[in-house]
Design a protein around this motif. Structure first.
Motif, PDB file in Angstrom:
ATOM      1  N   GLY A  72       0.849  -1.191   0.000  1.00 22.13           N
ATOM      2  CA  GLY A  72       0.000   0.000   0.000  1.00 22.13           C
ATOM      3  C   GLY A  72       0.874   1.227   0.000  1.00 22.13           C
ATOM      4  O   GLY A  72       1.813   1.339   0.796  1.00 22.13           O
ATOM      5  N   MET A  73       0.577   2.194  -0.886  1.00 21.67           N
ATOM      6  CA  MET A  73       1.524   3.282  -1.150  1.00 21.67           C
ATOM      7  C   MET A  73       0.869   4.659  -1.125  1.00 21.67           C
ATOM      8  O   MET A  73      -0.322   4.805  -1.411  1.00 21.67           O
ATOM      9  CB  MET A  73       2.181   3.046  -2.518  1.00 21.67           C
ATOM     10  N   THR A  74       1.681   5.650  -0.814  1.00 23.06           N
ATOM     11  CA  THR A  74       1.267   7.045  -0.827  1.00 23.06           C
ATOM     12  C   THR A  74       2.500   7.928  -0.987  1.00 23.06           C
ATOM     13  O   THR A  74       3.584   7.573  -0.522  1.00 23.06           O
ATOM     14  CB  THR A  74       0.538   7.429   0.468  1.00 23.06           C
ATOM     15  N   SER A  75       2.346   9.062  -1.647  1.00 22.49           N
ATOM     16  CA  SER A  75       3.484   9.984  -1.782  1.00 22.49           C
ATOM     17  C   SER A  75       3.109  11.431  -1.514  1.00 22.49           C
ATOM     18  O   SER A  75       3.971  12.303  -1.610  1.00 22.49           O
ATOM     19  CB  SER A  75       4.110   9.873  -3.180  1.00 22.49           C
ATOM     20  N   ARG A  76       1.861  11.706  -1.177  1.00 20.24           N
ATOM     21  CA  ARG A  76       1.462  13.107  -0.919  1.00 20.24           C
ATOM     22  C   ARG A  76       2.213  13.650   0.295  1.00 20.24           C
ATOM     23  O   ARG A  76       2.081  13.166   1.398  1.00 20.24           O
ATOM     24  CB  ARG A  76      -0.045  13.196  -0.676  1.00 20.24           C
ATOM     25  N   GLY A  77       2.992  14.712   0.069  1.00 24.39           N
ATOM     26  CA  GLY A  77       3.762  15.305   1.152  1.00 24.39           C
ATOM     27  C   GLY A  77       5.030  14.555   1.489  1.00 24.39           C
ATOM     28  O   GLY A  77       5.924  15.097   2.121  1.00 24.39           O
ATOM     29  N   TRP A  78       5.111  13.308   1.097  1.00 22.40           N
ATOM     30  CA  TRP A  78       6.283  12.463   1.329  1.00 22.40           C
ATOM     31  C   TRP A  78       6.728  11.934  -0.031  1.00 22.40           C
ATOM     32  O   TRP A  78       6.530  10.767  -0.350  1.00 22.40           O
ATOM     33  CB  TRP A  78       5.953  11.291   2.253  1.00 22.40           C
ATOM     34  N   SER A  79       7.295  12.786  -0.838  1.00 20.22           N
ATOM     35  CA  SER A  79       7.571  12.429  -2.232  1.00 20.22           C
ATOM     36  C   SER A  79       8.453  11.191  -2.339  1.00 20.22           C
ATOM     37  O   SER A  79       9.273  10.909  -1.468  1.00 20.22           O
ATOM     38  CB  SER A  79       8.233  13.606  -2.949  1.00 20.22           C
ATOM     39  N   SER A  80       8.277  10.470  -3.440  1.00 17.59           N
ATOM     40  CA  SER A  80       8.969   9.196  -3.624  1.00 17.59           C
ATOM     41  C   SER A  80       9.457   9.063  -5.058  1.00 17.59           C
ATOM     42  O   SER A  80       9.039   9.805  -5.952  1.00 17.59           O
ATOM     43  CB  SER A  80       8.014   8.041  -3.299  1.00 17.59           C
ATOM     44  N   THR A  81      10.332   8.091  -5.276  1.00 13.56           N
ATOM     45  CA  THR A  81      10.828   7.855  -6.636  1.00 13.56           C
ATOM     46  C   THR A  81       9.719   7.318  -7.527  1.00 13.56           C
ATOM     47  O   THR A  81       9.712   7.569  -8.724  1.00 13.56           O
ATOM     48  CB  THR A  81      12.000   6.865  -6.615  1.00 13.56           C
ATOM     49  N   PRO A  99      19.799  11.260  -2.279  1.00 13.90           N
ATOM     50  CA  PRO A  99      19.165  10.099  -2.913  1.00 13.90           C
ATOM     51  C   PRO A  99      17.659  10.061  -2.668  1.00 13.90           C
ATOM     52  O   PRO A  99      17.195  10.204  -1.543  1.00 13.90           O
ATOM     53  CB  PRO A  99      19.870   8.917  -2.245  1.00 13.90           C
ATOM     54  N   GLY A 100      16.932   9.869  -3.755  1.00 16.24           N
ATOM     55  CA  GLY A 100      15.483   9.851  -3.674  1.00 16.24           C
ATOM     56  C   GLY A 100      14.861  11.210  -3.874  1.00 16.24           C
ATOM     57  O   GLY A 100      13.811  11.341  -4.502  1.00 16.24           O
ATOM     58  N   HIS A 101      15.499  12.267  -3.367  1.00 15.68           N
ATOM     59  CA  HIS A 101      14.947  13.607  -3.496  1.00 15.68           C
ATOM     60  C   HIS A 101      15.028  14.118  -4.932  1.00 15.68           C
ATOM     61  O   HIS A 101      14.138  14.829  -5.408  1.00 15.68           O
ATOM     62  CB  HIS A 101      15.690  14.587  -2.583  1.00 15.68           C
ATOM     63  N   THR A 125      12.218  25.918   1.138  1.00 16.89           N
ATOM     64  CA  THR A 125      11.601  24.646   0.771  1.00 16.89           C
ATOM     65  C   THR A 125      10.130  24.661   1.175  1.00 16.89           C
ATOM     66  O   THR A 125       9.715  25.439   2.030  1.00 16.89           O
ATOM     67  CB  THR A 125      12.291  23.460   1.471  1.00 16.89           C
ATOM     68  N   LYS A 126       9.365  23.765   0.548  1.00 16.53           N
ATOM     69  CA  LYS A 126       7.967  23.549   0.907  1.00 16.53           C
ATOM     70  C   LYS A 126       7.757  22.058   1.132  1.00 16.53           C
ATOM     71  O   LYS A 126       8.514  21.234   0.595  1.00 16.53           O
ATOM     72  CB  LYS A 126       7.033  24.053  -0.203  1.00 16.53           C
ATOM     73  N   PRO A 127       6.730  21.688   1.899  1.00 18.60           N
ATOM     74  CA  PRO A 127       6.462  20.249   2.110  1.00 18.60           C
ATOM     75  C   PRO A 127       6.277  19.521   0.796  1.00 18.60           C
ATOM     76  O   PRO A 127       5.792  20.071  -0.193  1.00 18.60           O
ATOM     77  CB  PRO A 127       5.166  20.263   2.929  1.00 18.60           C
ATOM     78  N   GLY A 128       6.681  18.247   0.799  1.00 18.66           N
ATOM     79  CA  GLY A 128       6.548  17.443  -0.410  1.00 18.66           C
ATOM     80  C   GLY A 128       7.758  17.505  -1.302  1.00 18.66           C
ATOM     81  O   GLY A 128       7.658  17.275  -2.512  1.00 18.66           O
ATOM     82  N   LEU A 129       8.947  17.806  -0.742  1.00 20.98           N
ATOM     83  CA  LEU A 129      10.188  17.888  -1.515  1.00 20.98           C
ATOM     84  C   LEU A 129      10.050  18.895  -2.650  1.00 20.98           C
ATOM     85  O   LEU A 129      10.165  18.564  -3.829  1.00 20.98           O
ATOM     86  CB  LEU A 129      10.594  16.510  -2.052  1.00 20.98           C
ATOM     87  N   LYS A 130       9.839  20.151  -2.272  1.00 26.28           N
ATOM     88  CA  LYS A 130       9.705  21.232  -3.257  1.00 26.28           C
ATOM     89  C   LYS A 130      10.564  22.414  -2.845  1.00 26.28           C
ATOM     90  O   LYS A 130      10.701  22.724  -1.658  1.00 26.28           O
ATOM     91  CB  LYS A 130       8.249  21.682  -3.374  1.00 26.28           C
ATOM     92  N   PHE A 131      11.164  23.063  -3.860  1.00 21.57           N
ATOM     93  CA  PHE A 131      11.832  24.336  -3.635  1.00 21.57           C
ATOM     94  C   PHE A 131      10.795  25.459  -3.668  1.00 21.57           C
ATOM     95  O   PHE A 131       9.767  25.355  -4.344  1.00 21.57           O
ATOM     96  CB  PHE A 131      12.889  24.595  -4.715  1.00 21.57           C
TER      97      PHE A 131
END
Length: 712
Positions: free
Chosen positions: A393-402, A698-700, A598-604
């Motif tokens: 089970g997966m999610t990436s909102r706010g916790w960005s992923s590859t 890595p990953g970011h 930076t902003k949440p979710g791996l954003k500049f």
């Protein structure tokens, strides 16, 4: 409640039929280009054939040959950001979502011609991040309580939402809650995440029991179980009933790790100790009792009795960046030759690792290997299906992923073919014993040069994360291979207790010439076992080299020093890509000063910068996130390439700020701690165009990118 039939807009009929056939016969639906896994990073890359090997190696085997990923279709309108999952007695799956719903998914194995169906069982919950089934009821852990959901009238929808136990909230966004995990005695374990303070740059326990594991009885009685947790998103039991939890890199946590927790244990994060004087805490430590010296955690644990060293460390950036779901293989061989080993997901790198544990002198330790990458989103939960396949089970909102999808549900199925792997590694009194899944070429496997061993560690410190420290190569002096070719005993010098040991076996082949699917493992050595040491000749010393060094003339020493200085010039040139003080040649201030955050979710923030070609630029980068970041400007279209170069730095990555040596990288900051700021100065490129700035952690780097627009 309406039953949602799967929408075919997300899965064409042809693709669905292929998936069904795959599920039934285990054959690939789509041909894939053959690649091999990089032994340092676990990532797949094309591999040239080696001379003198069998033709089988000309087209190397890959993960997909042994474990197939099948995506379950999700109906339109269902946002399945999975927070927890459980397999129900009829084979269906219950899944709670971060948006507060619980769904029952029927026919998840996609057997026959039937499609999966989705029915909403409950809604209105507060970001549940864990779910379990027990005796006809579903239990979920919301932010502030453990809740029992019950369907009293049998209509497939919960009509009773009963509080089992609740805990206080401060309102901090980082106060996630996880579980429950049922113990054999019927009690439940839950874990409470620390909050986060941007101003302090570390985790905070603002209300009681944040950073703790709690044991809760079915009638709502709570007992504190263990403390020192930071972000304890997952926990599971092994076949002996012992509890292990996974931790993410952060303050007091140098890298991802898995720790065996017993009642009264302190896992290392000092923030939770604010509540050690509350009734039932059963621990005498205070935050000020924890030394912030930067020593390895294992060494500090010798002086702090309650501090529990991890059973296994997962090297950051190599085997994930955000350790998540844990699952013990109790499938009885339905998932391959790894019975009673743990499978551990990673949310940031969308992949699964494999962990084999052993108990030495009463303390758990063991080895972690790469296993399967390529999941479509960030893995948060893993469960076994009724057929022994693995559901993610997966999610990436706010916790960005590859994995690029925002959410997903995938099924990992063993094809029945055994991969050639290091099945496990065991500590010996004088080295390690490697057990393989298939017989090896005994001559190749007996050659010490086929193996490499390196020991290293991390700092135990209040600062976020840690570089690799105290890295030293260990000499493999001898190897003895068993008669059946399934085991190789390595005699190794220089092993250290409390250290992680990278073990590579690149030169090992099967009897028919196949290389290992994954050539590296990382063993955490907490204790040397007792036992007889192999009789091996003492290592020879190079007396000629020692004598030559003793007779070195001052002139020779001067020449060597000059050569060393000359060799350092390229490093100095590389450093010019990071200039932290205004260059003396700039008679005035910068033409433009840019403040970047930076902003949440791996954003500049901002996501685009505009400068004139050849202008003098000052960028002030403030890392106001709760994880490590850098700011790197690269040539157009090269962000992923440079990021993958950074990932291949392996154990040296964090020490080198994840900055690879390449002309495609133009300017950069160092790797910044949360709440840290650095300013850099540079001259914008002369050639107009859209350059990229990226975080190369890595990953970011797959998602954390912005555009530097250079105009005339």
């Amino acid at each position: 409640m309406e039953i949602y039939i799967v929408s075919m807009t997300r899965l064409t009929k042809a693709a669905f039929v292929a998936a069904c056939l795959l599920a039934m016969v285990g054959q690939p639906a789509v041909a894939q280009k053959k690649t091999k896994v990089n032994p340092e990073t676990g990532s797949k890359q094309p591999a040239p054939a080696a001379k003198g090997l069998e033709q089988a190696e000309a087209i190397p085997e890959v993960e997909d040959d042994f474990y197939k990923l099948i995506s379950l279709p999700i109906p339109e309108g269902v946002i399945l950001e999975v927070g927890g999952m459980a397999t129900l007695p009829d084979g269906s799956i219950a899944a709670c979502t971060r948006r507060g719903e619980v769904w029952i998914i029927s026919n998840p194995n996609i057997s026959g011609n039937a499609q999966p169906t989705y029915k909403r069982f409950a809604y209105g919950l507060h970001e549940p991040l864990g779910l379990a089934y027990k005796d006809g009821d579903i239990y979920v852990t919301q932010r502030s309580e453990l809740t029992r959901l019950r369907d009293n009238d049998g209509d497939g929808e919960a009509d009773a939402y009963d509080k089992v136990y609740s805990w206080p909230l401060s309102g901090n966004y980082h106060e996630y809650s996880y579980g429950p995990l049922f113990k054999p005695n019927g009690n439940m374990l839950v874990t409470l995440n620390l909050g986060w303070s941007n101003s302090l740059g570390h985790g905070v326990s603002l209300v009681p029991w944040r950073g703790w594991m709690l044991e809760i009885t079915p009638d709502g009685q709570m007992t504190p179980y263990a403390s020192g947790l930071r972000s304890p998103s997952s926990f599971a039991m092994n076949e002996a009933g012992d509890v292990f939890y996974s931790e993410n890199q952060g303050d007091w946590v140098g890298s991802g790790r898995i720790t065996h927790l017993e009642k009264g244990d302190f896992a290392g994060n000092a923030e939770s100790l604010r509540w050690s004087d509350l009734p039932g805490a059963a621990i005498d430590l205070k935050p000020e009792d924890i030394p912030n010296t930067g020593e390895p955690l294992y060494d500090v644990a010798k002086r702090v009795d309650a501090l529990k060293p991890p059973a296994v460390w997962l090297p950051h950036g190599i085997l994930g960046i955000s350790t998540s779901g844990m699952l013990n293989d109790d499938t009885g061989g339905k998932f391959g030759p790894f019975a009673n080993q743990f499978f551990v997901g990673d949310q940031g790198q969308s992949k699964v690792m494999r962990v084999a544990l052993e108990k030495v002198k009463g303390q758990y330790q063991g080895v972690v290997f790469p296993f399967r990458e390529g999941f479509s989103s960030g893995i948060l939960r893993l469960i076994w299906g009724s057929d022994g396949s693995m559901f993610s089970g997966m999610t990436s909102r706010g916790w960005s992923s590859t994995g690029k999808e925002l959410f997903g549900l995938q099924r990992l199925v063993w094809t029945g073919k055994t991969p050639f792997e290091m099945k496990t590694v065991r500590a010996m009194s004088d080295g390690f014993e490697i057990e393989y899944t298939l017989p090896v070429d005994r001559k190749l496997a007996a050659d010490p040069s086929a193996y490499k061993v390196t020991g290293f560690n991390y700092k135990y410190q209040a600062a976020y994360g840690s570089p690799v420290i105290n890295s030293e190569k260990c000499a493999v002096r001898a190897v003895v291979v068993s008669e059946d070719g399934l085991k190789a005993r390595l005699v190794v010098d220089g092993l250290r207790e409390g250290y992680i040991h990278e073990i590579t076996a690149e030169g090992v082949r099967t009897a028919d010439g196949k290389p290992l699917l994954h050539q590296v493992g990382y063993y955490t050595l907490n204790q040397f076992p007792d036992g007889e040491k192999l009789a091996v000749a003492a290592p020879a010393h190079n007396h000629t080299a020692m004598a030559s060094a003793a007779k070195a003339t001052p002139a020779a020493t001067k020449t060597a020093t000059a050569s060393k200085a000359a060799a350092s010039k390229p490093a100095a040139a590389k450093q010019a890509k990071r200039v932290t003080e205004k260059p003396a040649s700039w008679t005035k201030e910068a033409d433009i000063t840019i403040n970047l955050g930076t902003k949440p979710g791996l954003k500049f923030d901002p996501a685009q910068i505009r400068v004139k070609a050849g202008s003098k630029v000052k960028v002030v980068f403030h890392n106001n996130d709760d994880m490590l970041h850098n700011f790197v400007i690269v040539m157009p279209g090269t962000a992923i390439e440079v990021g993958e170069m950074a990932m291949k730095l392996g154990l040296e990555g964090q020490e080198k700020n994840y900055i690879p040596q390449t002309d495609k990288l133009l300017y950069h900051t160092k790797l910044l701690q949360p709440s840290e700021t650095e300013a850099i100065y540079f001259v914008a490129p002369d050639k107009p165009g859209e350059y990229t700035y990226v975080c190369t952690v890595p990953g970011h780097f797959y998602v954390m990118q912005g555009t530097l627009k250079v105009v005339e």
